[in-house]
Design a protein around this motif. Structure first.
Motif, PDB file in Angstrom:
ATOM      1  N   LEU A 101       2.057  -3.906  -8.406  1.00 11.91           N
ATOM      2  CA  LEU A 101       1.307  -2.657  -8.370  1.00 11.91           C
ATOM      3  C   LEU A 101       1.557  -2.028  -7.010  1.00 11.91           C
ATOM      4  O   LEU A 101       1.138  -2.550  -5.980  1.00 11.91           O
ATOM      5  CB  LEU A 101      -0.182  -2.944  -8.607  1.00 11.91           C
ATOM      6  N   ASP A 102       2.300  -0.926  -7.043  1.00  8.14           N
ATOM      7  CA  ASP A 102       2.757  -0.290  -5.810  1.00  8.14           C
ATOM      8  C   ASP A 102       1.975   1.012  -5.633  1.00  8.14           C
ATOM      9  O   ASP A 102       0.793   0.980  -5.304  1.00  8.14           O
ATOM     10  CB  ASP A 102       4.271  -0.075  -5.947  1.00  8.14           C
ATOM     11  N   SER A 103       2.588   2.161  -5.893  1.00  8.14           N
ATOM     12  CA  SER A 103       1.853   3.425  -5.785  1.00  8.14           C
ATOM     13  C   SER A 103       0.784   3.530  -6.880  1.00  8.14           C
ATOM     14  O   SER A 103      -0.230   4.191  -6.715  1.00  8.14           O
ATOM     15  CB  SER A 103       2.809   4.612  -5.892  1.00  8.14           C
ATOM     16  N   GLY A 104       1.041   2.870  -8.007  1.00  7.60           N
ATOM     17  CA  GLY A 104       0.108   2.922  -9.135  1.00  7.60           C
ATOM     18  C   GLY A 104       0.420   4.047 -10.110  1.00  7.60           C
ATOM     19  O   GLY A 104      -0.244   4.185 -11.134  1.00  7.60           O
ATOM     20  N   LYS A 130       0.375  -4.372  -3.725  1.00  7.86           N
ATOM     21  CA  LYS A 130       0.597  -3.772  -2.399  1.00  7.86           C
ATOM     22  C   LYS A 130      -0.417  -2.661  -2.226  1.00  7.86           C
ATOM     23  O   LYS A 130      -0.077  -1.476  -2.395  1.00  7.86           O
ATOM     24  CB  LYS A 130       1.993  -3.125  -2.354  1.00  7.86           C
ATOM     25  N   PRO A 131      -1.664  -2.986  -1.892  1.00  6.09           N
ATOM     26  CA  PRO A 131      -2.728  -1.973  -1.851  1.00  6.09           C
ATOM     27  C   PRO A 131      -2.474  -0.838  -0.853  1.00  6.09           C
ATOM     28  O   PRO A 131      -2.899   0.294  -1.082  1.00  6.09           O
ATOM     29  CB  PRO A 131      -3.978  -2.770  -1.468  1.00  6.09           C
ATOM     30  N   GLU A 132      -1.761  -1.137   0.226  1.00  7.04           N
ATOM     31  CA  GLU A 132      -1.477  -0.106   1.244  1.00  7.04           C
ATOM     32  C   GLU A 132      -0.687   1.077   0.687  1.00  7.04           C
ATOM     33  O   GLU A 132      -0.715   2.169   1.244  1.00  7.04           O
ATOM     34  CB  GLU A 132      -0.613  -0.693   2.374  1.00  7.04           C
ATOM     35  N   ARG A 133       0.050   0.817  -0.375  1.00  3.10           N
ATOM     36  CA  ARG A 133       0.947   1.828  -0.919  1.00  3.10           C
ATOM     37  C   ARG A 133       0.303   2.709  -1.994  1.00  3.10           C
ATOM     38  O   ARG A 133       0.918   3.659  -2.483  1.00  3.10           O
ATOM     39  CB  ARG A 133       2.170   1.135  -1.531  1.00  3.10           C
ATOM     40  N   ARG A 134      -0.927   2.389  -2.357  1.00  2.00           N
ATOM     41  CA  ARG A 134      -1.532   3.063  -3.507  1.00  2.00           C
ATOM     42  C   ARG A 134      -1.734   4.551  -3.290  1.00  2.00           C
ATOM     43  O   ARG A 134      -2.237   4.972  -2.254  1.00  2.00           O
ATOM     44  CB  ARG A 134      -2.876   2.414  -3.850  1.00  2.00           C
ATOM     45  N   LYS A 135      -1.340   5.339  -4.299  1.00  2.00           N
ATOM     46  CA  LYS A 135      -1.520   6.789  -4.220  1.00  2.00           C
ATOM     47  C   LYS A 135      -2.700   7.252  -5.064  1.00  2.00           C
ATOM     48  O   LYS A 135      -3.054   8.416  -5.066  1.00  2.00           O
ATOM     49  CB  LYS A 135      -0.240   7.500  -4.692  1.00  2.00           C
ATOM     50  N   ASN A 136      -3.252   6.332  -5.857  1.00  2.00           N
ATOM     51  CA  ASN A 136      -4.448   6.663  -6.635  1.00  2.00           C
ATOM     52  C   ASN A 136      -5.413   5.481  -6.495  1.00  2.00           C
ATOM     53  O   ASN A 136      -5.103   4.499  -5.844  1.00  2.00           O
ATOM     54  CB  ASN A 136      -4.082   6.931  -8.111  1.00  2.00           C
ATOM     55  N   GLY A 137      -6.561   5.577  -7.123  1.00  2.00           N
ATOM     56  CA  GLY A 137      -7.554   4.522  -6.924  1.00  2.00           C
ATOM     57  C   GLY A 137      -7.365   3.287  -7.798  1.00  2.00           C
ATOM     58  O   GLY A 137      -8.257   2.444  -7.885  1.00  2.00           O
ATOM     59  N   VAL A 143      -5.162 -10.222 -10.033  1.00  2.00           N
ATOM     60  CA  VAL A 143      -4.099 -10.089  -9.043  1.00  2.00           C
ATOM     61  C   VAL A 143      -3.630 -11.480  -8.632  1.00  2.00           C
ATOM     62  O   VAL A 143      -4.430 -12.327  -8.242  1.00  2.00           O
ATOM     63  CB  VAL A 143      -4.594  -9.314  -7.802  1.00  2.00           C
ATOM     64  N   GLY A 144      -2.317 -11.708  -8.715  1.00  2.00           N
ATOM     65  CA  GLY A 144      -1.765 -12.993  -8.299  1.00  2.00           C
ATOM     66  C   GLY A 144      -1.797 -13.134  -6.788  1.00  2.00           C
ATOM     67  O   GLY A 144      -2.351 -14.089  -6.247  1.00  2.00           O
TER      68      GLY A 144
END
Ligand code: IMP
Ligand code: MG
Length: 179
Positions: A101-104, A130-137, A143-144
């Motif tokens: 899960l990157d930008s989402g 990769k929560p830092e990369r998320r563009k949405n909520g 989560v592994g």
């Protein structure tokens, strides 16, 4: 191929333990439900096949593939179905299985599309986050491992369609990008 790996981020043994724990949790949570695991091709295939073996309740599987097009400079969030599901999902408890899960953006498109087909429920299981990369909520229900903002390869994840067959998750050497 191994020479291109900067470092191992999650070893084969660690992946096994992560998958085992996720499988146990999912097996408990989905007792009495109508579990349908949906793998988003291609990155999640190794995770999918291992995860389903770690689940000890009835489940079904299906696959879909989408491609996201970057409209201009920014990722537009416009996606296209390359391969749709084989079966209708109405009434099923959907677990979307993702590699990362990157930008989402891709996943939110998939969720919207699946929700319109009236499943009983939809949850997300991602091996890596990769929560830092998320563009949405967007947040995954399972989560592994949470990882830093580095480009990773292996265990299904690719760079230019290669490295998917590495049995661990690693960071690619920068020299490979620059070639
Ligand atoms: P997004 O969440 O829409 O940005 O896209 C997620 C997809 O991008 C994943 O399913 C992967 O195919 C790919 N991806 C994102 N980060 C990485 C990475 O670090 N390595 C390999 N593929 C990645
Ligand atoms: Mg990919």
């Amino acid at each position: 191929m191994l020479n291109d790996v900067e470092k191992v981020l999650i070893s084969e043994e660690e992946i096994k333990q992560i998958v085992k724990n996720l499988g146990k949790k999912i097996s408990e949570d989905y007792i009495g439900k109508n579990l349908l695991m949906i793998s988003v091709l291609k990155g999640s295939i190794l995770f999918m096949t291992d995860l389903m073996r770690a689940i000890d309740i009835h489940c079904r599987i299906d696959f879909m593939a989408v491609s996201t097009y970057a409209g201009g400079l920014k990722s537009s969030g416009v996606a296209k179905i390359i391969k749709d599901l084989d079966m209708p999902i109405e009434g099923y408890d959907i677990l979307v299985v993702e590699d990362i899960l990157d930008s989402g953006i891709t996943l939110s498109y998939i969720l919207e599309l699946l929700a319109a087909r009236n499943p009983a429920s939809i949850k997300i299981c991602t091996l890596l986050d990769k929560p830092e990369r998320r563009k949405n909520g967007l947040q995954a229900d399972y989560v592994g491992a949470v990882i830093p903002d580095e480009f990773v390869i292996g265990y299904g994840l690719d760079y230019d369609e290669r490295y998917r067959n590495l049995p661990f998750v690693g960071v690619l050497k920068e020299s490979v990008y620059r070639e």
